[in-house]
Design a protein around this motif. Sequence first.
Motif, PDB file in Angstrom:
ATOM      1  N   THR A 442      -5.241  -9.797  -6.517  1.00  0.00           N
ATOM      2  CA  THR A 442      -3.207  -8.817  -6.985  1.00  0.00           C
ATOM      3  C   THR A 442      -3.089  -8.533  -5.587  1.00  0.00           C
ATOM      4  O   THR A 442      -3.732  -7.977  -4.873  1.00  0.00           O
ATOM      5  N   LEU A 443      -1.941  -8.478  -4.860  1.00  0.00           N
ATOM      6  CA  LEU A 443      -0.941  -8.079  -4.467  1.00  0.00           C
ATOM      7  C   LEU A 443      -0.045  -6.849  -4.268  1.00  0.00           C
ATOM      8  O   LEU A 443       0.185  -6.880  -5.415  1.00  0.00           O
ATOM      9  N   SER A 444       0.632  -5.373  -4.088  1.00  0.00           N
ATOM     10  CA  SER A 444       1.275  -4.579  -4.164  1.00  0.00           C
ATOM     11  C   SER A 444       1.532  -4.255  -3.201  1.00  0.00           C
ATOM     12  O   SER A 444       0.780  -3.758  -2.055  1.00  0.00           O
ATOM     13  N   HIS A 445       2.634  -3.424  -3.223  1.00  0.00           N
ATOM     14  CA  HIS A 445       2.852  -2.746  -2.196  1.00  0.00           C
ATOM     15  C   HIS A 445       4.804  -1.167  -2.560  1.00  0.00           C
ATOM     16  O   HIS A 445       4.669  -2.241  -3.899  1.00  0.00           O
ATOM     17  N   ASP A 446       4.186  -0.220  -2.403  1.00  0.00           N
ATOM     18  CA  ASP A 446       5.002   1.209  -3.150  1.00  0.00           C
ATOM     19  C   ASP A 446       6.291   0.347  -2.679  1.00  0.00           C
ATOM     20  O   ASP A 446       7.044   1.244  -4.041  1.00  0.00           O
ATOM     21  N   ARG A 447       7.125   0.144  -2.021  1.00  0.00           N
ATOM     22  CA  ARG A 447       7.846  -0.163  -1.573  1.00  0.00           C
ATOM     23  C   ARG A 447       8.702  -1.559  -3.087  1.00  0.00           C
ATOM     24  O   ARG A 447       9.858  -1.531  -3.248  1.00  0.00           O
ATOM     25  N   PHE A 448       7.825  -1.943  -3.773  1.00  0.00           N
ATOM     26  CA  PHE A 448       7.974  -3.005  -4.700  1.00  0.00           C
ATOM     27  C   PHE A 448       7.338  -3.203  -5.658  1.00  0.00           C
ATOM     28  O   PHE A 448       7.052  -3.990  -6.464  1.00  0.00           O
ATOM     29  N   PRO A 449       7.123  -2.064  -6.268  1.00  0.00           N
ATOM     30  CA  PRO A 449       6.732  -1.260  -7.052  1.00  0.00           C
ATOM     31  C   PRO A 449       6.582  -2.202  -8.587  1.00  0.00           C
ATOM     32  O   PRO A 449       5.413  -2.528  -9.249  1.00  0.00           O
ATOM     33  N   GLU A 450       7.797  -3.790  -8.811  1.00  0.00           N
ATOM     34  CA  GLU A 450       8.055  -4.346  -9.830  1.00  0.00           C
ATOM     35  C   GLU A 450       7.248  -5.432  -9.239  1.00  0.00           C
ATOM     36  O   GLU A 450       7.889  -7.074 -10.361  1.00  0.00           O
ATOM     37  N   ALA A 451       7.081  -5.813  -8.169  1.00  0.00           N
ATOM     38  CA  ALA A 451       6.921  -7.712  -7.644  1.00  0.00           C
ATOM     39  C   ALA A 451       5.469  -8.040  -8.136  1.00  0.00           C
ATOM     40  O   ALA A 451       3.987  -7.011  -8.417  1.00  0.00           O
ATOM     41  N   ASP A 486      -2.708  -4.005   9.629  1.00  0.00           N
ATOM     42  CA  ASP A 486      -1.178  -3.488  10.141  1.00  0.00           C
ATOM     43  C   ASP A 486      -0.813  -2.675  11.597  1.00  0.00           C
ATOM     44  O   ASP A 486      -1.966  -1.677  11.895  1.00  0.00           O
ATOM     45  N   ARG A 487       0.225  -2.788  11.968  1.00  0.00           N
ATOM     46  CA  ARG A 487       0.679  -1.759  12.486  1.00  0.00           C
ATOM     47  C   ARG A 487       1.193  -0.384  12.670  1.00  0.00           C
ATOM     48  O   ARG A 487       0.785  -0.039  11.792  1.00  0.00           O
ATOM     49  N   GLN A 488      -0.030   0.121  13.855  1.00  0.00           N
ATOM     50  CA  GLN A 488       0.933   1.880  12.967  1.00  0.00           C
ATOM     51  C   GLN A 488       2.108   2.057  12.450  1.00  0.00           C
ATOM     52  O   GLN A 488       2.835   1.551  13.000  1.00  0.00           O
ATOM     53  N   GLY A 489       2.123   3.184  11.490  1.00  0.00           N
ATOM     54  CA  GLY A 489       3.605   3.273  10.926  1.00  0.00           C
ATOM     55  C   GLY A 489       3.850   2.572  10.449  1.00  0.00           C
ATOM     56  O   GLY A 489       4.879   3.384   9.408  1.00  0.00           O
ATOM     57  N   ASN A 490       3.258   1.671   9.767  1.00  0.00           N
ATOM     58  CA  ASN A 490       3.779   0.132   8.719  1.00  0.00           C
ATOM     59  C   ASN A 490       3.591   0.400   7.791  1.00  0.00           C
ATOM     60  O   ASN A 490       2.065   0.949   7.239  1.00  0.00           O
ATOM     61  N   PRO A 491       3.862   0.991   6.809  1.00  0.00           N
ATOM     62  CA  PRO A 491       2.837   0.372   4.907  1.00  0.00           C
ATOM     63  C   PRO A 491       2.142   0.084   4.775  1.00  0.00           C
ATOM     64  O   PRO A 491       3.436  -1.466   5.236  1.00  0.00           O
ATOM     65  N   PRO A 492       1.073   0.349   4.506  1.00  0.00           N
ATOM     66  CA  PRO A 492       0.271  -0.993   3.983  1.00  0.00           C
ATOM     67  C   PRO A 492       0.764  -2.442   2.251  1.00  0.00           C
ATOM     68  O   PRO A 492       0.438  -1.291   1.657  1.00  0.00           O
ATOM     69  N   TYR A 493       0.320  -3.107   2.870  1.00  0.00           N
ATOM     70  CA  TYR A 493       0.064  -3.664   1.678  1.00  0.00           C
ATOM     71  C   TYR A 493      -1.563  -3.445   0.936  1.00  0.00           C
ATOM     72  O   TYR A 493      -2.622  -3.214   2.376  1.00  0.00           O
ATOM     73  N   HIS A 494      -1.517  -3.245  -0.116  1.00  0.00           N
ATOM     74  CA  HIS A 494      -2.489  -3.035  -1.301  1.00  0.00           C
ATOM     75  C   HIS A 494      -3.126  -4.040  -1.979  1.00  0.00           C
ATOM     76  O   HIS A 494      -2.420  -5.398  -2.332  1.00  0.00           O
TER      77      HIS A 494
END
Length: 547
Positions: A442-451, A486-494
């Motif tokens: 599974t993949l997740s991202h803090d900006r898209f908690p319902e994805a 990822d690039r420094q400063g980009n919120p990462p994908y988990h």
Amino acid sequence: MTPKLNFYDPERRPWPHSRLERTSIVGHTTPRSVRLWFRVSSPGNYVLAVSREPLPTYGRPLVVAENDRYQLRAIASDRCEQVPTVAIAAVEMTPTTDLTGVVDLDRLEPDTLYYYGLFHPHRDRPWELPEDEPLTFRTFPETATEICFGIYSCHMPYDNRELVNIHMWDAFYRELNNANARLVLGTGDQVYVDGTPELSIWHWLRKVQDHNPSREQMVEWYRDIYRGYWGIPEVQRIFRGFPNYMMWDDHEIVDGWGSYTRDELAGVLDVSWKLRDRERHLRLAHQMFDAAKQVYHEYQHSHNPPTDDAENRFDYEFDCAFCSFFVLDMRGNHDFNRKEWGALGVQQWQRVQQWLDSHYQSDSRALFIISPVPIVHLYSFFINNIDLTLMGYQDDQRDHWEHRSNWDERNCLLDKLFEFSQETGKPVVFLSGDVHIGAAFTLSHDRFPEAKIYQLTSSGITYAELTPFGRWLLEQLVPERGTLGDRQGNPPYHFRKLAICRQNNFGIVRAIVREDGEVAIVYDLYGNDPNSPKETQKIRIEFDRLS
């Protein structure tokens, strides 16, 4: 005297089994149409017959018109049988396309089983296909609450010249039937042009390069590979019985295509006792790519949904009931030396965006993206910080979406998909091969908690090169959970690993519309049982039940 440059030689370099002579592939299918692919044994004008009833494939076939409908009569000395047909089509087979061709049929009925056969009306033995068992296809349903399909990759069943792991195709066929599968996805490496040294046309090119082989000779080499790898009856049975959608990866061209520098690509044709002739080697390599592209189109892409040849396009899209698919071309436009959009290219990315935008308001409930190389696989540190150039694995590292050269392009893709799934509630599933391990993430991202974004990998169905230690080592390099580089400063994908299979494997995917209207994704990953030869073990992952 000019030496023969034929790759296939029945005495000096025979295949360890019969080569492909004649077969069919059920290709792109809809509720009311189908695309059928054929390879035949000799040139000529053939006739395709399609019926809802079994075809009488004996004696001399005769097509007659009765009451504005065609009837097929099979006439033998002791009997005459007649069946109504729903389609009769003529198709000319010529050496120009290596005796291959496609026929498009429409005005069919949804979710209906049809029988088909091919005959040459002017031969003493007219029936070309079927040879033994009846040939059938089933059109897609217009509506459904469950769609099931199979995925596989990396068909390389040779240990030196021994044929191995073919029982995996038998098991695949059995499970596809048990699951009432609607289609099969070949996610790359359906053949290996550079598999074992004895069956590698690139080894052969290194031997004969001083004789300046022509592009036409290279085309014949690639055709020889397909006729070898696809000459196995267990493979043909799946090709003939289910709609097959395919995409090439590097081994349909050469290992690592698109992930080399120009010097490294020229080095693929180096021989140790000669100085490198860089420009000549590059010219030969690109001639081989052009030959690979032609033969890939003949044997694989021609039965996919049609695309514009003028656009040089192999990516495509299709639907099956409430499921929509986009198949990415990760090789035709792949160029590590291009500073931007080196994996997909700008035009393909634009088509992906248009496809995704069209599904915000569509009836599709689940989206599947076929990416021959998976989004999630090995540790980012290993991909980006361990120099494997001396071992010749630098191209494998650069192939990965996780390589830093692909981060920006990957992020554009993931950002778009996460935003889509967050807003629509529709799951988006990556389907991949390439890496010689089966897995689910599974993949997740803090900006898209319902994805709901998933990665399903199946590789490889018969791949024979890895040792047990090599399989164990690969498994250790796949992390349990973590973040994508990822690039420094980009919120990462988990990501989180849910399952892994280090044996030869194939996958069965189910998309199910539940009573509450939500779509559940279930992945059955079938791996070779190391303790019971010719048996498989199943791992089931139910994504709607994850905590």
